[in-house]
Write a protein that holds these residues in place. Structure first.
Motif, PDB file in Angstrom:
ATOM      1  N   PRO A  32      18.925 -12.949   9.182  1.00 28.21           N
ATOM      2  CA  PRO A  32      18.632 -13.786   8.025  1.00 28.21           C
ATOM      3  C   PRO A  32      19.706 -13.624   6.950  1.00 28.21           C
ATOM      4  N   ILE A  33      19.936 -14.669   6.195  1.00 25.90           N
ATOM      5  CA  ILE A  33      20.967 -14.634   5.159  1.00 25.90           C
ATOM      6  C   ILE A  33      20.667 -13.559   4.123  1.00 25.90           C
ATOM      7  N   TYR A  34      19.383 -13.346   3.809  1.00 30.86           N
ATOM      8  CA  TYR A  34      19.069 -12.358   2.767  1.00 30.86           C
ATOM      9  C   TYR A  34      19.512 -10.957   3.182  1.00 30.86           C
ATOM     10  N   ALA A  35      19.421 -10.639   4.460  1.00 30.04           N
ATOM     11  CA  ALA A  35      19.824  -9.305   4.915  1.00 30.04           C
ATOM     12  C   ALA A  35      21.346  -9.151   4.870  1.00 30.04           C
ATOM     13  N   VAL A  36      22.065 -10.187   5.291  1.00 27.69           N
ATOM     14  CA  VAL A  36      23.531 -10.126   5.274  1.00 27.69           C
ATOM     15  C   VAL A  36      24.044 -10.069   3.843  1.00 27.69           C
ATOM     16  N   GLY A  37      23.461 -10.873   2.959  1.00 22.80           N
ATOM     17  CA  GLY A  37      23.895 -10.874   1.558  1.00 22.80           C
ATOM     18  C   GLY A  37      23.729  -9.516   0.898  1.00 22.80           C
ATOM     19  N   ALA A  38      22.597  -8.876   1.139  1.00 23.21           N
ATOM     20  CA  ALA A  38      22.373  -7.548   0.566  1.00 23.21           C
ATOM     21  C   ALA A  38      23.342  -6.529   1.149  1.00 23.21           C
ATOM     22  N   ALA A  39      23.631  -6.641   2.454  1.00 23.10           N
ATOM     23  CA  ALA A  39      24.569  -5.708   3.079  1.00 23.10           C
ATOM     24  C   ALA A  39      25.976  -5.885   2.508  1.00 23.10           C
ATOM     25  N   LEU A  40      26.387  -7.123   2.264  1.00 23.92           N
ATOM     26  CA  LEU A  40      27.718  -7.363   1.701  1.00 23.92           C
ATOM     27  C   LEU A  40      27.817  -6.833   0.274  1.00 23.92           C
ATOM     28  N   ALA A  41      26.734  -6.945  -0.488  1.00 21.94           N
ATOM     29  CA  ALA A  41      26.732  -6.380  -1.843  1.00 21.94           C
ATOM     30  C   ALA A  41      26.923  -4.869  -1.787  1.00 21.94           C
ATOM     31  N   ALA A  42      26.506  -4.269  -0.670  1.00 24.66           N
ATOM     32  CA  ALA A  42      26.646  -2.821  -0.513  1.00 24.66           C
ATOM     33  C   ALA A  42      28.097  -2.392  -0.371  1.00 24.66           C
ATOM     34  N   SER A  43      29.031  -3.336  -0.219  1.00 23.65           N
ATOM     35  CA  SER A  43      30.447  -2.959  -0.151  1.00 23.65           C
ATOM     36  C   SER A  43      30.879  -2.244  -1.434  1.00 23.65           C
ATOM     37  N   LEU A  44      30.169  -2.487  -2.536  1.00 23.10           N
ATOM     38  CA  LEU A  44      30.480  -1.784  -3.790  1.00 23.10           C
ATOM     39  C   LEU A  44      30.211  -0.286  -3.650  1.00 23.10           C
ATOM     40  N   ALA A  45      29.182   0.065  -2.891  1.00 23.88           N
ATOM     41  CA  ALA A  45      28.905   1.484  -2.661  1.00 23.88           C
ATOM     42  C   ALA A  45      30.025   2.105  -1.827  1.00 23.88           C
ATOM     43  N   VAL A  46      30.525   1.350  -0.845  1.00 18.04           N
ATOM     44  CA  VAL A  46      31.646   1.844  -0.040  1.00 18.04           C
ATOM     45  C   VAL A  46      32.874   2.046  -0.911  1.00 18.04           C
ATOM     46  N   THR A  47      33.160   1.044  -1.769  1.00 22.48           N
ATOM     47  CA  THR A  47      34.308   1.154  -2.673  1.00 22.48           C
ATOM     48  C   THR A  47      34.188   2.384  -3.557  1.00 22.48           C
ATOM     49  N   GLU A  99      28.239 -18.396   3.121  1.00 19.21           N
ATOM     50  CA  GLU A  99      27.175 -17.804   3.920  1.00 19.21           C
ATOM     51  C   GLU A  99      26.269 -18.875   4.521  1.00 19.21           C
ATOM     52  N   VAL A 100      25.883 -19.858   3.699  1.00 19.04           N
ATOM     53  CA  VAL A 100      24.992 -20.916   4.191  1.00 19.04           C
ATOM     54  C   VAL A 100      25.736 -21.825   5.166  1.00 19.04           C
ATOM     55  N   ALA A 101      26.990 -22.161   4.842  1.00 21.62           N
ATOM     56  CA  ALA A 101      27.756 -23.079   5.688  1.00 21.62           C
ATOM     57  C   ALA A 101      27.938 -22.526   7.099  1.00 21.62           C
ATOM     58  N   VAL A 102      28.128 -21.206   7.212  1.00 26.58           N
ATOM     59  CA  VAL A 102      28.277 -20.600   8.548  1.00 26.58           C
ATOM     60  C   VAL A 102      27.049 -20.881   9.406  1.00 26.58           C
ATOM     61  N   THR A 114      23.794 -13.481  -3.545  1.00 22.78           N
ATOM     62  CA  THR A 114      22.615 -12.957  -2.855  1.00 22.78           C
ATOM     63  C   THR A 114      21.359 -13.809  -3.070  1.00 22.78           C
ATOM     64  N   LEU A 115      21.027 -14.115  -4.310  1.00 25.59           N
ATOM     65  CA  LEU A 115      19.740 -14.762  -4.589  1.00 25.59           C
ATOM     66  C   LEU A 115      19.662 -16.185  -4.049  1.00 25.59           C
ATOM     67  N   GLY A 116      20.655 -17.039  -4.400  1.00 28.33           N
ATOM     68  CA  GLY A 116      20.620 -18.433  -3.965  1.00 28.33           C
ATOM     69  C   GLY A 116      20.649 -18.591  -2.452  1.00 28.33           C
ATOM     70  N   PRO A 117      21.635 -18.002  -1.760  1.00 29.16           N
ATOM     71  CA  PRO A 117      21.670 -18.133  -0.300  1.00 29.16           C
ATOM     72  C   PRO A 117      20.415 -17.588   0.382  1.00 29.16           C
ATOM     73  N   ALA A 118      19.860 -16.487  -0.135  1.00 25.46           N
ATOM     74  CA  ALA A 118      18.638 -15.935   0.455  1.00 25.46           C
ATOM     75  C   ALA A 118      17.506 -16.953   0.367  1.00 25.46           C
ATOM     76  N   ALA A 119      17.378 -17.626  -0.792  1.00 26.71           N
ATOM     77  CA  ALA A 119      16.335 -18.636  -0.967  1.00 26.71           C
ATOM     78  C   ALA A 119      16.537 -19.812  -0.015  1.00 26.71           C
TER      79      ALA A 119
END
Length: 275
Positions: free
Chosen positions: A68-83, A171-174, A226-231
């Motif tokens: 689901p898009i909501y899971a991928v979006g949250a995971a991508l936001a987690a790149s800040l934790a990696v940084t 994200e949605v277009a993919v 994250t919010l818009g694509p998840a919705a």
């Protein structure tokens, strides 16, 4: 989920490598943006960062075709934790106790999402949604033009939100591209939405980080992507959770995004002197 987390690791690590290379290019001499870019391109760290960005994008596409898009979006936001973690190692940036806690919060949120996420939605989405993504991508460009006239935190926030919306369009277009045959790609409006949205997002992101608060801009990006694509995924593409675990997915999403927002200053890896 492995691909989504792999994309986050690639993007987060690439940010630090490119930051190190860019600062080395500045130290090597003056010149305009083009001269700095050419010097950066001669450094293996910058090239490695570009390669990681490319690999991360491919992993993101694979994840979006399976999750689901909501899971991928949250995971991508987690790149800040990696940084944040990589910057603490390579740039010797000192993370505060709150920021280390935020890294843990992001990980906890992603773990909850992993437990609760179902498979990607089976709906193809209404035909008008593909055209709506093209219109949204154009609006992102207009938003960037309007935000460029502002100053201070309002400018950074608006440009950051615009960049986040642009990444959200990608994200949605993919998900709306159901065939990779050249003829089908050329006739699918989602293809043009992906290209226009991605290009607009990088343009606005660059502008936001050049002349504005990195923290404010990155917070806008996290919210926008994250919010818009998840919705959209839940309402029109059929994204769902495992049976009876909708509340857990919502909690994990909120926790992961909140943790990412606490790490927003790592949208552009800071130097040790800035901390």
């Amino acid at each position: 989920m492995v691909c989504a987390l792999g994309a986050a690791v690639c993007f987060g690590t690439a940010t630090v490598l490119q930051a190190v290379a860019a600062r080395a290019a500045v130290a090597d001499g003056g010149g305009g943006d083009a001269a700095l870019l050419l010097r950066a391109l001669r450094q293996w760290r910058y090239l490695a960062g570009l390669a990681l960005d490319g690999l991360g994008f491919l992993l993101q596409i694979v994840a979006l075709r399976s999750l689901p898009i909501y899971a991928v979006g949250a995971a991508l936001a987690a790149s800040l934790a990696v940084t944040a973690v990589v910057a603490a190692r390579l740039l010797r940036v000192r993370l505060s106790g709150v920021e280390w806690a935020a890294v843990g919060v992001v990980c906890a949120g992603l773990a909850l999402l992993g437990l609760a996420s179902g498979a990607e939605g089976e709906r193809e989405g209404p035909d008008w949604l593909r055209y709506a993504m093209v219109v949204t991508a154009v609006c992102v460009l207009l938003l960037g033009a309007a935000g460029g006239r502002l100053t201070g935190r309002a400018r950074a926030l608006l440009l950051g939100l615009g960049a986040g919306f642009g990444f959200g369009v990608v994200e949605v277009a993919v998900r709306l591209i159901d065939s990779l045959r050249p003829a089908d790609l050329l006739t699918n409006p989602a293809t043009y939405a992906l290209l226009l949205g991605g290009g607009a997002a990088f343009l606005l992101l660059t502008s936001a980080l050049q002349r504005g608060s990195v923290t404010t801009a990155t917070a806008g990006i996290v919210i926008g992507e994250t919010l818009g694509p998840a919705a959209v995924g839940v309402v029109w593409l059929g994204d769902r959770t495992r049976e009876g675990l909708g509340w857990l997915a919502a909690l994990g999403f909120a926790v992961a995004v909140a943790g990412a927002l606490l790490l927003a200053r790592f949208g552009e890896a800071p130097t040790a002197q800035e901390v």
